[in-house]
Design an enzyme around this catalytic site. Structure first.
Site, mmCIF file in Angstrom:
data_model
loop_
_atom_site.group_PDB
_atom_site.id
_atom_site.type_symbol
_atom_site.label_atom_id
_atom_site.label_comp_id
_atom_site.label_asym_id
_atom_site.label_seq_id
_atom_site.Cartn_x
_atom_site.Cartn_y
_atom_site.Cartn_z
ATOM 1 N N LYS A 108 38.952 -20.295 112.889
ATOM 2 C CA LYS A 108 38.139 -20.248 111.668
ATOM 3 C C LYS A 108 38.894 -20.794 110.453
ATOM 4 C CE LYS A 108 34.839 -16.773 113.157
ATOM 5 N NZ LYS A 108 35.292 -16.694 114.590
HETATM 6 C C1 LIG Z 1 34.501 -17.009 115.751
HETATM 7 C C2 LIG Z 1 35.240 -17.163 117.043
HETATM 8 C C3 LIG Z 1 34.625 -17.730 118.194
HETATM 9 C C4 LIG Z 1 33.178 -18.162 118.216
HETATM 10 O O1 LIG Z 1 32.918 -19.298 117.419
HETATM 11 P P1 LIG Z 1 31.408 -19.646 116.999
HETATM 12 O O2 LIG Z 1 31.513 -20.797 116.078
HETATM 13 O O3 LIG Z 1 30.891 -18.394 116.312
HETATM 14 O O4 LIG Z 1 30.648 -19.945 118.243
HETATM 15 C C5 LIG Z 1 35.398 -17.882 119.346
HETATM 16 N N1 LIG Z 1 36.690 -17.468 119.394
HETATM 17 C C6 LIG Z 1 37.306 -16.911 118.322
HETATM 18 C C7 LIG Z 1 38.722 -16.468 118.451
HETATM 19 C C8 LIG Z 1 36.610 -16.751 117.121
HETATM 20 O O5 LIG Z 1 37.235 -16.176 116.064
#
Ligand SMILES: *Cc1c(COP(=O)(O)O)cnc(C)c1O
Length: 482
Positions: A108
């Site tokens: 993120k």
């Molecule tokens: C947020 C997240 C995801 C999922 O990503 P999306 O864009 O919501 O599909 C997968 N793995 C981790 C570690 C995350 O923090």
């Protein structure tokens, strides 16, 4: 480039407008009207920040080139330690795109380190003077990534609300030790739903908006449906492809498959944008945990959220309503009327079914599978024992699903978190006795694997704790008005 709403294609707004507004009227999502064409030859040898500038320039057409250059360099240069977009071989034909070399050790960061700068610039582009107050309810990862992204930005304040006993020790310390003069962090009594419901209530409370408006403050959210969070994620699909070409893993122009651990469908959707821009992508494989609503949807065309919600060892994928899927439905069906009808049906009945052409267009681009906690744990152990590759619980789900979805093309698994963010679950998977504290678990993980824990996690228990306030859910309103 203009943006339309998934629920009303007559609406047209600029990129800045889409980013400041976040959500379109009637809960629609902003989508680009067209897909800018990639210049694959021209982009092939660019650094990560340079590539980010090129990709984003095609979408953020009302931002200046100078701004994009500075912002992408400041975001993806030193802050990622030169490891932005790092793509490594795991075994023949299988690669990991490691997205956790940013400041908070989760993917993120790619969006939340850049998005705040895009927001500040969008306000400038539009001549807006108000203070933006961001409220975030978080079960862990998003809160820290947002705090780190928005800290000390002019004209922005951020308050994060996390469930008092609902995060890991590491996640909590990441938040309560956050520096910055414009940040606030609150523990909320109860679970994540209590925090989230409390924050949502504040967003729709007209008296809050009115009171804040007198002080020239406007509320906003940092969640993943904002276009400013999605766009930065397109870049790393290109970057990974070029690195596979460099490594001789794929011939120029031949397709590569990507497997993505999915929750809200943002990360994988960015791969669809890259493909529409001209990147040779074969299949985008959507990997879910036991909350496998997307697996069923992609296989059958019926989205059915009326099912048990499971808490798993990959908590960032524990989602039943996957918001960004709406954008894909709009692009493949080409109809905001259809999308609006499906979304209304979902809200009313908890399910909807798309027509055959829409399903077939989805299946041309996407495959899907899921893996439970035990299969994920098996995968952590196998990848480590067979390939000497250590991965976290979310990435493990994708590795397992990827094995069942190989097409013959090289497969890139998006690795979304550092294994040291989930040291206990990773130790359990490796069959090692787990100590009581997360920090002790990190040390044991290093002893067992020889991999060093990221510096930013190691230092956490020596940083001063700045925030200790615990509030009841009905005090979130007061906190938001402070
Ligand atoms: C947020 C997240 C995801 C999922 O990503 P999306 O864009 O919501 O599909 C997968 N793995 C981790 C570690 C995350 O923090």
């Amino acid at each position: 480039m203009q943006y339309q709403s998934t629920r009303d294609s007559r609406l047209h707004v600029s990129a800045s407008e889409a980013i400041v507004r976040g959500l379109a009227p009637q809960s629609g999502l902003f989508v680009p009207e067209t897909f800018p064409a990639a210049d694959l030859e021209g982009w092939r040898h660019l650094s990560y920040p340079e590539l980010a500038q090129k990709v984003l320039a095609g979408y953020l057409t009302d931002y200046s080139a100078d701004f994009l250059q500075e912002a992408t360099e400041a975001t993806y240069g030193a802050a990622f330690g030169g490891n932005a977009g790092r793509t490594v071989r795991v075994h023949d034909g299988l690669y990991a795109l490691e997205l956790w070399h940013g400041p908070t050790c989760a993917f993120k960061d790619y969006a939340l380190q850049l998005m705040p700068k895009l927001l500040v610039e969008a306000k400038r582009n539009l001549g807006r003077q108000e203070t933006t107050r961001i409220l975030v309810a978080t079960s862990g990862d998003t809160g820290k990534a947002a705090l780190a992204g928005y800290a000390n930005l002019d004209g922005i304040e951020i308050s994060v609300f996390y469930p008092d006993a609902g995060t890991s020790e590491i996640q909590r310390l990441q938040m309560v030790t956050q520096e910055g003069k414009n940040v606030q962090v609150y523990a909320v009594e109860g679970n994540f739903d209590d925090a989230q419901t409390g924050v949502k209530r504040v967003f729709v409370d007209a008296s809050v908006a009115e009171e804040l408006e007198k002080r020239n403050i406007r509320l906003s959210s940092a969640n993943s449906i904002n276009w400013g969070r999605l766009a930065p994620q397109i870049v790393y699909y290109f970057y990974a492809y070029f690195r596979l070409v460099d490594q001789g893993a794929v011939a120029w122009g031949k397709p590569v498959d990507f497997c993505v651990p999915t929750g809200n469908f943002g990360d994988i959707l960015a791969g669809y944008y890259a493909k529409q821009m001209g990147l040779p992508v074969g299949k985008l494989v959507c990997a879910s945990n036991k909350n496998n609503v997307l697996t069923d949807f992609i296989r059958t065309g019926t989205y059915d959220a009326r099912r048990t919600f499971y808490k798993t060892t990959s908590p960032s994928m524990d989602i039943l309503i996957s918001s960004n899927l709406e954008r894909l439905l709009y692009h493949v069906s080409g109809s905001s009327e259809k999308v609006a009808a499906w979304m209304q049906e979902l809200a009313r009945t908890g399910k909807y079914t798309v027509d055959a052409e829409t399903l077939s267009a989805i299946q041309q681009n996407f495959a899907a599978g899921f893996a439970g906690d035990e299969e994920g744990a098996d995968e952590i152990r196998s990848r480590f024992e067979v390939d000497h590759y250590l991965c976290d619980t979310h990435t493990a789900v994708a590795f397992r699903v990827a094995e069942n979805c190989r097409s013959g093309a090289p497969m890139v698994v998006l690795s979304t978190a550092s294994p040291f963010k989930f040291p206990r679950d990773v130790l359990v998977a490796l069959g090692v006795q787990v100590p009581d504290s997360d920090f002790a678990a990190m040390s044991v993980l290093t002893e067992k694997t020889g991999e060093g824990a990221p510096e930013s996690l190691q230092v956490l228990n020596s940083l001063p704790v700045r925030f200790t306030q615990v509030i009841a859910p009905d005090q979130i309103r007061t906190a938001a008005l402070r």
